[in-house]
Motif scaffolding. Structure first.
Motif, PDB file in Angstrom:
ATOM      1  N   UNK A 191       0.894  -1.112  -0.012  1.00 50.63           N
ATOM      2  CA  UNK A 191       0.072  -0.015   0.074  1.00 50.63           C
ATOM      3  C   UNK A 191       0.966   1.140  -0.215  1.00 50.63           C
ATOM      4  N   UNK A 192       0.744   2.097  -1.026  1.00 51.50           N
ATOM      5  CA  UNK A 192       1.640   3.386  -0.985  1.00 51.50           C
ATOM      6  C   UNK A 192       0.827   4.347  -0.716  1.00 51.50           C
ATOM      7  N   UNK A 193       0.803   5.084   0.484  1.00 47.07           N
ATOM      8  CA  UNK A 193       0.336   6.226   1.066  1.00 47.07           C
ATOM      9  C   UNK A 193       0.979   7.446   0.775  1.00 47.07           C
ATOM     10  N   UNK A 194       0.163   8.477  -0.149  1.00 47.34           N
ATOM     11  CA  UNK A 194       1.005   9.493  -0.462  1.00 47.34           C
ATOM     12  C   UNK A 194       0.081  10.664  -0.406  1.00 47.34           C
ATOM     13  N   UNK A 253      -3.265   3.067  11.231  1.00 47.15           N
ATOM     14  CA  UNK A 253      -2.235   2.282  11.102  1.00 47.15           C
ATOM     15  C   UNK A 253      -1.051   2.946  11.510  1.00 47.15           C
ATOM     16  N   UNK A 254      -0.874   3.981  12.099  1.00 44.16           N
ATOM     17  CA  UNK A 254       0.168   4.660  12.720  1.00 44.16           C
ATOM     18  C   UNK A 254       0.917   5.633  11.809  1.00 44.16           C
ATOM     19  N   UNK A 255       0.389   5.925  10.636  1.00 44.47           N
ATOM     20  CA  UNK A 255       0.882   6.822   9.523  1.00 44.47           C
ATOM     21  C   UNK A 255       1.122   8.229   9.946  1.00 44.47           C
ATOM     22  N   UNK A 256       2.202   8.934  10.046  1.00 44.12           N
ATOM     23  CA  UNK A 256       2.229  10.281  10.580  1.00 44.12           C
ATOM     24  C   UNK A 256       2.941  11.064   9.343  1.00 44.12           C
ATOM     25  N   UNK A 257       3.520  10.476   8.319  1.00 48.12           N
ATOM     26  CA  UNK A 257       4.134  11.241   7.217  1.00 48.12           C
ATOM     27  C   UNK A 257       3.992  10.554   5.802  1.00 48.12           C
ATOM     28  N   UNK A 258       4.494  11.150   4.745  1.00 47.09           N
ATOM     29  CA  UNK A 258       4.466  10.607   3.399  1.00 47.09           C
ATOM     30  C   UNK A 258       5.594  11.018   2.881  1.00 47.09           C
ATOM     31  N   UNK A 259       6.047   9.917   1.936  1.00 47.22           N
ATOM     32  CA  UNK A 259       5.250   8.518   1.622  1.00 47.22           C
ATOM     33  C   UNK A 259       5.393   7.623   2.842  1.00 47.22           C
ATOM     34  N   UNK A 260       4.564   6.650   2.689  1.00 47.34           N
ATOM     35  CA  UNK A 260       4.491   5.671   3.775  1.00 47.34           C
ATOM     36  C   UNK A 260       4.034   4.428   2.921  1.00 47.34           C
ATOM     37  N   UNK A 261       4.714   3.410   3.220  1.00 43.85           N
ATOM     38  CA  UNK A 261       4.305   2.215   2.690  1.00 43.85           C
ATOM     39  C   UNK A 261       3.929   0.973   3.757  1.00 43.85           C
ATOM     40  N   UNK A 262       2.830   0.243   3.397  1.00 41.27           N
ATOM     41  CA  UNK A 262       2.468  -0.661   4.306  1.00 41.27           C
ATOM     42  C   UNK A 262       2.286  -2.129   3.639  1.00 41.27           C
ATOM     43  N   UNK A 263       2.913  -2.956   4.234  1.00 46.28           N
ATOM     44  CA  UNK A 263       2.865  -4.481   3.632  1.00 46.28           C
ATOM     45  C   UNK A 263       1.626  -5.147   4.280  1.00 46.28           C
ATOM     46  N   UNK A 264       1.250  -6.225   3.438  1.00 47.67           N
ATOM     47  CA  UNK A 264       0.196  -7.137   3.921  1.00 47.67           C
ATOM     48  C   UNK A 264       0.180  -7.518   5.419  1.00 47.67           C
ATOM     49  N   UNK A 265       1.555  -7.483   5.814  1.00 46.38           N
ATOM     50  CA  UNK A 265       1.594  -8.198   7.451  1.00 46.38           C
ATOM     51  C   UNK A 265       1.442  -7.028   8.268  1.00 46.38           C
ATOM     52  N   UNK A 266       1.167  -5.812   7.799  1.00 45.47           N
ATOM     53  CA  UNK A 266       0.993  -4.626   8.719  1.00 45.47           C
ATOM     54  C   UNK A 266       2.358  -3.755   8.737  1.00 45.47           C
TER      55      UNK A 266
END
Length: 202
Positions: free
Chosen positions: A7-10, A168-181
């Protein structure tokens, strides 16, 4: 067998997201990893910390470092670079469009075009006419999408993406999340995140 994915969070106002967005499809394709495109807004997350703007504006030394680092990184990746004014740009409409296109064939082309215009040419990405032209240029249904982003459905969906990012604990970008979290933050973690997704497909 589950295909590896990431998952690419931008955030369109994010300088370092520009670097990742311009490279992620090629790098993921080379590894056989799928991309889940997740546009979101950092503004609400920053606001909860009491920040009214980007931390790069709030901390001048950090900002000066970032702009020089962007010059170096763009030279490294052969990407054009311009300091957009104002910074950060208002990317709400662009993020809504990306949400609408997130599962479509046009998503990568749209995201790259917006980032290239913003950080490569210094264009104002908040302008609806500009965004409509991008959609036309990539062959997407511009009229339909531009109408859809003004609906409550899409506005609520983008707000929900912000809430999911916080969960998910995202606090900045870019962030990447894998299927195992597993969470990886920053353009310099893109390769590591892709490799992790290969080793831990979920």
């Amino acid at each position: 067998m589950t295909k590896p994915a990431i998952s690419f969070w931008f955030e369109f106002a994010s300088t370092y997201s520009y670097l990742s967005a311009m490279r992620i499809e090629t790098l993921a394709r080379e590894r056989g990893v799928d991309i889940d495109w997740r546009p979101f807004l950092l503004g609400p997350i920053f606001a909860e910390l009491g920040w009214s703007t980007s931390p790069f504006n709030l901390q001048p030394a950090k900002g000066a470092y970032m702009w020089r680092d962007m010059e170096r990184q763009c030279e490294r990746f052969s990407l054009p670079f311009t300091h957009p004014v104002p910074f950060p740009q208002n990317g709400i409409k662009a993020a809504r469009i990306a949400w609408c296109l997130r599962k479509s064939e046009w998503i990568g082309s749209f995201v790259r075009a917006v980032y290239a215009a913003e950080f490569g040419q210094g264009q104002d990405i908040s302008d609806a006419a500009f965004l409509a032209c991008v959609l036309v240029d990539i062959g997407a249904p511009a009229k339909n999408v531009m109408q859809r982003i003004e609906t409550g459905e899409v506005k609520d969906a983008l707000r929900a993406e912000v809430e999911e990012a916080k969960r998910l604990g995202i606090f900045g970008a870019p962030s990447f999340v894998t299927p195992d979290g597993e969470l990886f933050w920053g353009n310099d973690r893109l390769d590591e995140a892709l490799d992790w997704a290969l080793r831990h497909p979920g």
